[in-house]
Design an enzyme around this catalytic site. Structure first.
Site, PDB file in Angstrom:
ATOM      1  N   ILE A 288       0.829  -1.200   0.000  1.00 22.76           N
ATOM      2  CA  ILE A 288       0.000   0.000   0.000  1.00 22.76           C
ATOM      3  C   ILE A 288       0.860   1.246   0.000  1.00 22.76           C
ATOM      4  CG2 ILE A 288      -1.814   1.272   1.213  1.00 22.76           C
ATOM      5  CD1 ILE A 288      -2.730  -1.363   0.064  1.00 22.76           C
ATOM      6  N   GLU A 311      15.378  -2.258   4.183  1.00 22.92           N
ATOM      7  CA  GLU A 311      16.313  -1.586   3.283  1.00 22.92           C
ATOM      8  C   GLU A 311      16.017  -1.897   1.821  1.00 22.92           C
ATOM      9  OE1 GLU A 311      21.166  -1.460   2.498  1.00 22.92           O
ATOM     10  OE2 GLU A 311      20.286  -2.952   3.846  1.00 22.92           O
ATOM     11  N   LYS A 363       0.174  -6.673   9.861  1.00 25.03           N
ATOM     12  CA  LYS A 363      -1.218  -6.848   9.424  1.00 25.03           C
ATOM     13  C   LYS A 363      -1.666  -8.302   9.309  1.00 25.03           C
ATOM     14  CE  LYS A 363       0.117  -6.604   4.546  1.00 25.03           C
ATOM     15  NZ  LYS A 363      -0.058  -5.921   3.255  1.00 25.03           N
ATOM     16  N   LYS A 405     -10.758  -4.988   9.988  1.00 25.94           N
ATOM     17  CA  LYS A 405     -10.565  -5.900  11.125  1.00 25.94           C
ATOM     18  C   LYS A 405     -10.549  -5.161  12.454  1.00 25.94           C
ATOM     19  CE  LYS A 405      -8.198  -9.303   8.266  1.00 25.94           C
ATOM     20  NZ  LYS A 405      -8.645  -8.658   7.026  1.00 25.94           N
ATOM     21  N   VAL A 450      -4.498 -13.265   0.024  1.00 26.71           N
ATOM     22  CA  VAL A 450      -4.771 -14.623  -0.446  1.00 26.71           C
ATOM     23  C   VAL A 450      -4.388 -14.845  -1.904  1.00 26.71           C
ATOM     24  CG1 VAL A 450      -6.625 -15.036   1.204  1.00 26.71           C
ATOM     25  CG2 VAL A 450      -7.171 -14.019  -1.014  1.00 26.71           C
TER      26      VAL A 450
END
Length: 607
Positions: A288, A311, A363, A405, A450
């Site tokens: 993201i 890095e 996450k 979530k 997934v």
């Protein structure tokens, strides 16, 4: 060398054809026409040959690819021939004060017939005898609109194309039983299987760039039943901008089958708060974070600061952006861990960003169930560090990336995300910085999602592992998630939780089935194994709980959740106590706090 040879051959051929045309037009009429002198005839012949080459050059008759000759080329020939004959006629009138009109008309007609015919005969020979039709795949084009016709025309013109269009499919009843470019209309989209079977179709191209995703889903399901390779033309925006051509087909991706139209951006509002500003992105090397960087750079910030712990990932996004934007944007890679409070304050003080996008986080739900302390350190204290640094150094807008979530979480990952939301909501109450959070569902193709897992399992021959046949999730693409984050920053007033209207949730098992079919296999060949729900997972995800629902959207498909604030003293107490707790107690406390079930009376017990 090849060009000069081609030019000489065409010029010689045209000279012969012009002389032949003039001779044939003059000879049958010779008994009826008295040519004054041989000098007159020689001057006429020289004039028509020379003028032909002049006008042929002007209209580029020697530069055209005649294997693709069409109406445009024919018009160029008519213009060159007409002007050549007209010039010759004027010269004849000047030297003899008489024009043989029948010879002029006959010459003009034969001239067009011979010169034009020589070009179009080559195209006919090439199309009929040279093209290797036997190696081309018989192709069904779905959509007989402008895009479908462009696809068919390109395939017919291109001798090197691997596909040969043999039929159209279209749902417009007005087009039934018609032919387009000599290609018949077979029927509507309910007849795809019949078309494939009866016409021995080897390839399908979906040529409707403006197709709604729900309709694309239906059409793809029909195509998948045939087990024939199915491709799709590029998106309409890419065709309009010239980024790709109409015949650059791509595979149908699982993102195309989400069944929900993508969110559009308010470009003007984003430009106002990003263009010419300094932007800082944490987790800039992640799925993201890196996409946020790509999207932000399109709005020309003055500087973008790429903050990340890894890095290699920071190096990759740094190099990618430098290749595209180095001359326009100052790009600064920063290696730093958001858990390092001192480092985050140093970075914030030095660069003084106008906007911060906080994408760094742990996450993975099952992993965080086994490592709750690490989830707390990164997702809660890391967020606290970067948010308080932003507050201290006067950042205008701080956008935190949260998750669906975080709603009624039964797991550590979701609970830490909700806790982080509470921290920035608390800061927003007394800060000049606009703190907001953005919630969205699972991101297709991101690390740990997934899709990459399913693809690996399919490549290995299966089976694809799904936790439960009824498990559902909300899905969006990486670019769409990033756009939502950027748009939310433009809408921020402080303290909001922005939520995307993600349509209907998708069954994980349906996603697996689609991916198997997109990979060219049947469900039976790969197989699906149900492994059971993993620690901390929910059967169904939510975007807002019942107390947060706000009925109105402030932007198309973007909603604001009502802020459920926690007492700042309670939040401070819990934050200070968390890391000192045993992991089992930490797990339970996090979930109680995230679900507003924490008993605050224990805070005030005295010895």
């Amino acid at each position: 060398m090849a060009y000069k040879t081609r030019l000489v051959i065409l010029a010689l051929l045209d000279s012969i054809l012009v002389l032949l045309s003039y001779y044939l037009s003059y000879n049958p009429l010779h008994p009826l026409v008295k040519i004054p002198t041989d000098q007159f005839l020689i001057i006429s012949v020289l004039t028509i040959v020379v003028s032909h080459h002049i006008f042929a050059s002007y209209y580029h008759l020697y530069n055209k690819a005649w294997e693709y000759a069409s109406i445009g080329e024919l018009i160029a020939i008519v213009k060159a021939v007409t002007l050549s004959v007209l010039t010759t006629t004027i010269v004849q009138y000047i030297i003899h004060v008489e024009v043989y009109l029948r010879i002029v008309i006959t010459t003009w007609m034969l001239y067009i017939l011979t010169v034009g015919g020589s070009r179009f005969i080559w195209r006919m020979i090439r199309d009929t005898y040279i093209k290797k039709e036997t190696s081309k795949k018989r192709t069904l084009i779905i959509g007989a609109g402008s895009a479908g016709l462009m696809v068919a025309r390109q395939l017919l013109k291109n001798v090197d194309a691997e596909l040969k269009p043999v039929a159209f499919i279209d749902d417009d009843p007005k087009k039934y039983k018609l032919q387009y470019l000599d290609i018949p209309m077979f029927g509507n989209t309910n007849q795809i299987q019949d078309a494939v079977s009866s016409l021995k179709i080897e390839n399908i191209v979906i040529a409707i760039p403006s197709l709604k995703r729900a309709e694309l889903n239906r059409i793809f399901d029909e195509c998948a039943k045939t087990k024939v390779k199915t491709q799709i033309i590029p998106m309409l925006e890419d065709l309009m901008t010239g980024k790709v051509s109409v015949n650059q087909f791509r595979e149908v991706e699982v993102e195309d089958l989400l069944g929900r139209e993508p969110v559009e951006l308010n470009i003007e509002s984003i430009s106002e708060y990003v263009t010419g500003k300094t932007v800082l992105v944490t987790g800039a090397g992640g799925s993201i974070g890196s996409e946020i960087c790509r999207q932000i750079c399109k709005f020309n910030p003055s500087k973008i600061v790429l903050v990340g712990h890894g890095e290699n990932s920071i190096y990759q996004i740094d190099m990618e952006l430098r290749n595209k934007y180095q001359k326009m944007i100052e790009i600064v890679p920063v290696i730093g861990d958001i858990q390092d409070r001192t480092r985050m304050f140093e970075v914030m003080e030095y660069h003084r960003p106008f906007v911060v996008y906080h994408a760094a986080a742990h996450k993975h739900v099952p992993l965080m169930e086994y490592n709750p302390r690490e989830a707390v350190k990164n997702n809660i204290f890391g967020t606290k560090n970067i948010a308080e640094a932003a507050d201290t150094y006067g950042v205008s807008t701080f956008v935190m990336i949260s998750s669906d979530k975080a709603v009624n979480p039964p797991n550590v990952m979701g609970a830490t995300k909700r806790f982080a939301e509470m921290i920035i909501q608390s800061l927003a109450q007394n800060s000049n910085t606009k703190f907001v959070a953005v919630r969205f569902g699972n991101v297709l193709g991101s690390r740990g999602s997934v899709i990459p897992l399913f693809k690996k399992q399919i490549q290995a021959g299966g089976p694809v592992t799904v936790t439960h046949p009824d498990m559902t999730r909300y899905f969006m693409t990486i670019p769409e998630a990033s756009r939502l984050v950027i748009q939310s920053g433009a809408l921020a007033r402080g303290g909001e939780i922005f939520v995307l209207d993600m349509g209907e949730p998708v069954k994980i098992v349906d996603l697996a089935k689609n991916l198997i079919k997109l990979s060219g296999y049947t469900i039976e060949e790969i197989g699906i194994h149900f492994a059971g729900i993993r620690p901390g997972e929910k059967m169904y995800e939510e975007l807002l709980n019942e107390n947060e629902i706000h009925p109105e959207s402030i932007f198309p498909k973007i909603h604001i959740g009502k802020a459920n604030l926690i007492n700042s003293e309670v939040l401070s107490y819990l934050t200070n106590q968390l890391l000192n707790m045993p992991e089992e107690e930490m797990h339970d406390t996090l979930i109680e706090v995230a679900n507003n079930k924490f008993d605050t009376s224990s805070m005030f017990v005295t010895n």
